[in-house]
Design an enzyme around this catalytic site. Structure first.
Site, PDB file in Angstrom:
ATOM      1  CE  LYS A 167      -4.101   1.452  -0.852  1.00 53.18           C
ATOM      2  NZ  LYS A 167      -4.461   0.656   0.327  1.00 53.18           N
ATOM      3  CB  SER A 187      -0.946   0.017   1.201  1.00 52.09           C
ATOM      4  OG  SER A 187      -2.006  -0.891   1.024  1.00 52.09           O
ATOM      5  CB  SER A 210      -4.357   1.949   3.897  1.00 56.10           C
ATOM      6  OG  SER A 210      -3.519   1.388   2.907  1.00 56.10           O
ATOM      7  CE  LYS A 242      -1.514   4.218   2.694  1.00 54.39           C
ATOM      8  NZ  LYS A 242      -1.248   3.092   3.618  1.00 54.39           N
TER       9      LYS A 242
END
Length: 383
Positions: A64, A61, A121, A224
């Site tokens: 992202k 993730s 997320s 992130k």
């Protein structure tokens, strides 16, 4: 006798090996669990530490972060507005994984969806955002790859906007850190990724940021996290203390919280070894430039952003600057227009350049003003 011989042998070996310097290998100073990692000076991009930093890996993730960058740039370009009400498609609602449980036909503001991506997320939000701004999730992914190419990333390719494992979905610790450096230019993105807690639908659910560094490490304010069984525990992050900002990325830690432990080790290393020497604050005047065909005769050149250099602690001497400005520019001059540069030098080595821009607007003088100015110049030369 045998004992004396053994002592002599040990001493002899020690003397022999002392003649040769020990060359540390990459990653020798730190013990990191992550398969690959990098620490960068955010200002210059200088690599301060690395471990297999160009190895291609699944980022989960952490992907992202690029999703947010591409979406925000499209919003800035006028393709959408944060206040837009986005209707969830069945495609987005059925994605699964990490999500905010969007229902088909449910409407939510584009801003809430983007913050849900940054903080919670949310995979389903990635698809909803892509469909709303670009027409489809696939079109969003294409824009992400275009951006990777534009940034010069050599080890990055995206197959989706949310980080699912795919043979064609990969990046490197170095490339992801560069995406982080790029994201720093956008205060809105930084506000999103630095948000610790956010409520959607009146707190149903309440989203808690998965980046534990926001709580655990002084100065942490983004970016992130990511995890899949294939990718391991991953993190792209940034920290600033006393004007010194670094960006780090760790990929492929095998244990929970290993991405945070490794990142804190990297930052501890950076703050212990380096500091930032400021030479000029943002907005400081560094010279003036004459303006022709203008209403006023000159304009001040100011620093667009702070000027400084990364230095090894104890080696702060020898850093100088050189101002490069034209003698004259022609009106009109816009406020913030680039006029020249200030060059940062370590000895004779150039290590950075920062734009010098016009402090204020200078309009083009009227025909009468220009004639009067010419007459004044002639008179002053004559007398």
């Amino acid at each position: 006798m045998r004992k004396l011989f053994s002592v002599a042998l040990v001493l002899g070996c020690a003397l022999f090996f002392s003649l040769f310097p020990v060359v540390p290998t990459q990653g020798a100073e730190l013990e990191l669990e992550s398969s690959s990692a990098v620490l960068l000076d955010a200002s210059s991009g200088q690599v301060l530490y690395e471990k297999n930093s160009h190895a291609r890996r699944s980022p989960a993730s952490v992907t992202k972060l690029m999703t947010l960058v591409v979406a925000w740039e499209a919003i800035e370009a006028g393709k959408a507005s944060l206040s837009d009400q986005v209707e969830t498609s069945a495609n987005a609602a059925n994605l699964g994984g990490s999500q905010i449980w969007l229902e088909p036909g449910e409407k939510m503001s584009l801003q809430d969806l983007l913050i849900a991506i940054a903080v919670g997320s949310a995979n389903d939000a990635c698809v909803a955002v892509g469909e709303h701004i670009f027409g489809s999730h696939e079109a969003l992914v294409a824009k992400m790859n275009e951006k990777a190419t534009a940034l010069g990333l050599k080890d990055t390719h995206f197959a989706n906007a949310y980080g699912y494992t795919d043979p064609n979905h990969y990046t490197s610790a170095y490339d992801m850190a560069q995406i982080g450096r790029y994201a720093l230019r956008y205060p809105t993105i930084m506000q999103w990724v630095g948000t610790k807690v956010y409520d959607i639908r009146g707190g149903k659910p309440r989203l808690y940021n998965r980046n534990k560094l926001l709580w655990w490490y002084k100065g942490a304010d983004g970016f992130k996290t990511g995890w899949t069984s294939e990718a391991g525990y991953c993190l792209a992050s940034t920290v600033e203390r006393d004007g010194f900002r670094m960006v780090a990325c760790t990929l492929g830690s095998p244990r929970i919280y290993g991405n945070f432990r490794d990142s804190m080790k990297l930052y501890d290393y950076g703050f212990k070894k380096y500091s930032f020497k400021q030479l000029a604050p943002a907005g400081q005047t560094c010279g003036t430039v004459a303006v022709s065909k203008e209403a006023v005769s000159q304009v001040e050149a100011v620093v667009r952003q702070r000027v400084g250099a990364l230095v090894v602690k104890g080696q702060e001497q020898g850093i100088t600057t050189r101002v490069e400005l034209p003698v004259r520019v022609e009106a009109p001059v816009k406020q913030g227009q680039k006029l020249g540069e200030i060059v940062v030098l370590r000895g004779n080595e150039e290590i950075n350049r920062v734009d010098l821009v016009a402090k204020e607007e200078v309009s083009r003088g009227s025909f009468t003003q220009q004639i009067l100015k010419m007459l004044k110049a002639v008179i002053e030369c004559k007398y």
